[in-house]
Design a protein around this motif. Structure first.
Motif, PDB file in Angstrom:
ATOM      1  N   THR A 105       0.866  -1.181   0.000  1.00 57.97           N
ATOM      2  CA  THR A 105       0.000   0.000   0.000  1.00 57.97           C
ATOM      3  C   THR A 105       0.899   1.227   0.000  1.00 57.97           C
ATOM      4  OG1 THR A 105      -0.089   0.425   2.393  1.00 57.97           O
ATOM      5  CG2 THR A 105      -1.616  -1.237   1.523  1.00 57.97           C
ATOM      6  N   THR A 109      -2.496   4.927   3.276  1.00 57.11           N
ATOM      7  CA  THR A 109      -3.769   4.426   2.771  1.00 57.11           C
ATOM      8  C   THR A 109      -3.870   2.968   3.151  1.00 57.11           C
ATOM      9  OG1 THR A 109      -5.127   4.001   0.818  1.00 57.11           O
ATOM     10  CG2 THR A 109      -2.765   3.866   0.520  1.00 57.11           C
ATOM     11  N   GLU A 111      -5.696   0.930   1.241  1.00 59.67           N
ATOM     12  CA  GLU A 111      -6.075   0.263  -0.004  1.00 59.67           C
ATOM     13  C   GLU A 111      -4.836  -0.341  -0.662  1.00 59.67           C
ATOM     14  OE1 GLU A 111      -9.209  -0.106  -0.662  1.00 59.67           O
ATOM     15  OE2 GLU A 111      -9.714   1.169   1.065  1.00 59.67           O
ATOM     16  N   ALA A 124      -4.836  -7.990  -5.272  1.00 56.77           N
ATOM     17  CA  ALA A 124      -4.211  -7.165  -4.233  1.00 56.77           C
ATOM     18  C   ALA A 124      -2.791  -7.586  -3.905  1.00 56.77           C
ATOM     19  CB  ALA A 124      -5.067  -7.211  -2.972  1.00 56.77           C
ATOM     20  N   ASP A 196     -11.773  -8.539  -8.523  1.00 51.72           N
ATOM     21  CA  ASP A 196     -12.465  -8.286  -7.249  1.00 51.72           C
ATOM     22  C   ASP A 196     -12.001  -9.303  -6.208  1.00 51.72           C
ATOM     23  OD1 ASP A 196     -14.143  -7.690  -5.145  1.00 51.72           O
ATOM     24  OD2 ASP A 196     -15.918  -7.400  -6.390  1.00 51.72           O
ATOM     25  N   ARG A 243      -7.919  -1.098  11.095  1.00 57.37           N
ATOM     26  CA  ARG A 243      -7.907  -0.665   9.686  1.00 57.37           C
ATOM     27  C   ARG A 243      -8.840   0.534   9.486  1.00 57.37           C
ATOM     28  NH1 ARG A 243     -10.273  -2.281   4.656  1.00 57.37           N
ATOM     29  NH2 ARG A 243      -8.726  -2.421   2.994  1.00 57.37           N
ATOM     30  N   GLN A 247      -7.881   4.340   8.382  1.00 58.18           N
ATOM     31  CA  GLN A 247      -8.508   4.936   7.200  1.00 58.18           C
ATOM     32  C   GLN A 247      -9.048   6.322   7.523  1.00 58.18           C
ATOM     33  OE1 GLN A 247     -11.783   2.632   5.572  1.00 58.18           O
ATOM     34  NE2 GLN A 247     -11.255   3.300   3.512  1.00 58.18           N
ATOM     35  N   ASN A 298       0.229  -0.961   7.028  1.00 51.53           N
ATOM     36  CA  ASN A 298      -1.021  -1.047   6.266  1.00 51.53           C
ATOM     37  C   ASN A 298      -1.113  -2.348   5.473  1.00 51.53           C
ATOM     38  OD1 ASN A 298      -1.649   1.641   7.049  1.00 51.53           O
ATOM     39  ND2 ASN A 298      -0.417   2.431   5.358  1.00 51.53           N
ATOM     40  N   LEU A 302      -4.032  -5.977   5.039  1.00 54.35           N
ATOM     41  CA  LEU A 302      -4.833  -6.191   3.834  1.00 54.35           C
ATOM     42  C   LEU A 302      -5.580  -7.524   3.799  1.00 54.35           C
ATOM     43  CD1 LEU A 302      -2.578  -4.703   1.006  1.00 54.35           C
ATOM     44  CD2 LEU A 302      -4.795  -3.849   1.776  1.00 54.35           C
ATOM     45  N   LEU A 306      -9.651  -8.147   2.909  1.00 53.11           N
ATOM     46  CA  LEU A 306      -9.941  -8.740   1.616  1.00 53.11           C
ATOM     47  C   LEU A 306     -10.613 -10.106   1.730  1.00 53.11           C
ATOM     48  CD1 LEU A 306      -6.607  -7.861  -0.168  1.00 53.11           C
ATOM     49  CD2 LEU A 306      -8.851  -6.902  -0.677  1.00 53.11           C
ATOM     50  N   ARG A 309     -14.253  -9.985   4.238  1.00 45.50           N
ATOM     51  CA  ARG A 309     -15.203  -8.877   4.188  1.00 45.50           C
ATOM     52  C   ARG A 309     -16.640  -9.323   3.970  1.00 45.50           C
ATOM     53  NH1 ARG A 309     -14.934  -3.789  -0.079  1.00 45.50           N
ATOM     54  NH2 ARG A 309     -16.696  -2.618   0.791  1.00 45.50           N
ATOM     55  N   ASP A 344     -21.312  -4.485  -4.500  1.00 44.91           N
ATOM     56  CA  ASP A 344     -20.921  -4.175  -3.126  1.00 44.91           C
ATOM     57  C   ASP A 344     -22.122  -3.752  -2.285  1.00 44.91           C
ATOM     58  OD1 ASP A 344     -18.356  -4.793  -3.806  1.00 44.91           O
ATOM     59  OD2 ASP A 344     -17.550  -2.753  -3.633  1.00 44.91           O
TER      60      ASP A 344
END
Length: 363
Positions: A105, A109, A111, A124, A196, A243, A247, A298, A302, A306, A309, A344
């Motif tokens: 990342t 961030t 992401e 990712a 995704d 996380r 953010q 970060n 992840l 990921l 979720r 989503d």
């Protein structure tokens, strides 16, 4: 988790054609690395049936491989997963893991920096069969100021492009983890949405968890250990809370000094919350102490965002399908066909109805 795939035609170009732009050359070298690693695995595969007939096979290895084949047959006959040659062969890796994934990342961030490939789409992480290559990539990213984490990979999927083998790193797990991983990896072959990662991994995680529950029931065993499952869910929620806090911190200011101080303060506060949670909720259980004590950035967070979720959302989808795998897969495929934002939102709505017993970690 699927290792990033490669087009064989492009690999030949990497060998035969000089690379002019540096980035393109680097990408082609990566494809060549993955092609070499995959080819090495494919050439060393041995059909499990042949391994079991071999008098020289260690009895302990034979026992684990028989269990793997029983789980493999159950996956197709009872869970509606692909019936093909995947996980019907065996490779002794002579190393602890089959691959290593590099997550990255930007420093402020949560992401992932996406890695994009022709077949797998944007994921990712970038996977390597050689740990030295993964370390070199991580060093390159760190030199740019990125947060980086290398995650070892005991099992992988090529999404059905090749007949993936059982690898020796999978056999270090207990019986439940071995079976659920076979279900998880075959789920990637059943349904995969290009680009995704959260959808793909949450879907496969749910199939692995529910498949394991049904597998144990079919063998006359009780459900998976509720203590371990509940602790896993609680810890995932703690990490996702960190996380979320990071953010919000990153969105609140652009001052580098304030961001750096705030980041370390949030990580320190997380460690204190963890200690209180462990000692209050799970006294005497220190299974996550090493993870929490190790350096946190970060990128290390992840996988939690990921891979967990939408697990609870898929549990609700399965419940609405009345436990029928065909109907569940059809509903999941319909979700997969929606544009990303609509998908989503639909998963968010499903997650709001997560049953308490579903194992919806991270919601």
């Amino acid at each position: 988790m699927p290792l990033a795939l490669f087009p064989r035609r492009l690999v030949r170009l990497a060998i035969l054609v000089s690379c002019l732009p540096l980035a393109a050359c680097s990408t082609l070298r990566y494809y060549a690395h993955v092609a070499h690693g995959e080819a090495s695995l494919l050439m060393r595969r041995r059909p499990i049936a042949r391994v079991l007939r071999d008098d020289a096979t260690d009895p302990a290895l034979a026992s684990r491989l028989r269990l793997a084949q029983q789980a493999r047959a159950f996956a197709s006959s009872q869970l509606g997963l692909p019936r093909n040659r995947s996980y019907t062969s065996y490779v002794d890796l002579h190393r602890p893991y089959v691959a290593w994934n590099v997550f990255a990342t930007l420093p402020y961030t949560v992401e992932a920096l996406p890695q994009c490939f022709p077949i797998a789409g944007c994921v990712a992480y970038r996977g390597y069969f050689d740990p030295a290559a993964a370390q070199a990539r991580a060093a390159q990213l760190k030199s740019q100021g990125d947060d980086v984490w290398i995650g070892p990979v005991p099992a992988y999927s090529t999404l059905g492009w090749f007949a993936d083998p059982i690898v020796s790193s999978m056999l270090r797990w207990d019986d439940d983890e071995l079976a659920s991983t076979i279900f998880h990896e075959l789920a990637h072959q059943r349904l995969y949405v290009k680009g995704d990662t959260a959808f793909n991994e949450s879907f496969a995680n749910f199939v692995g968890q529910e498949g394991l529950r049904q597998w144990r029931k079919a063998r006359g065993l009780p459900p998976p250990d509720p203590h371990g499952q509940a602790m896993d869910q609680d810890f995932t929620a703690l990490v996702l809370d960190l996380r979320g806090r990071l953010q919000r911190l990153y969105a609140g200011t652009h001052d580098p000094a304030a961001l750096a101080r705030g980041k370390q303060a949030q990580i320190g506060a997380f460690r204190r919350r963890y200690a209180r949670w462990r000692d209050t909720r799970w006294p005497g259980d220190h299974r996550y102490d090493a993870w929490v004590a190790a350096p946190i950035n970060n990128a290390r967070l992840l996988p939690f965002g990921l891979y967990d979720r939408w697990s609870g959302a898929f549990a609700v989808l399965f419940e609405r399908a009345e436990g029928r795998w065909g109907a569940f897969y059809a509903a999941a495929r319909a979700l997969a066909g929606k544009p990303r934002e609509q998908r989503d939102r639909a998963l968010d709505l499903l997650a709001g109805g997560t049953p308490a017993s579903s194992g919806g970690a991270g919601q």
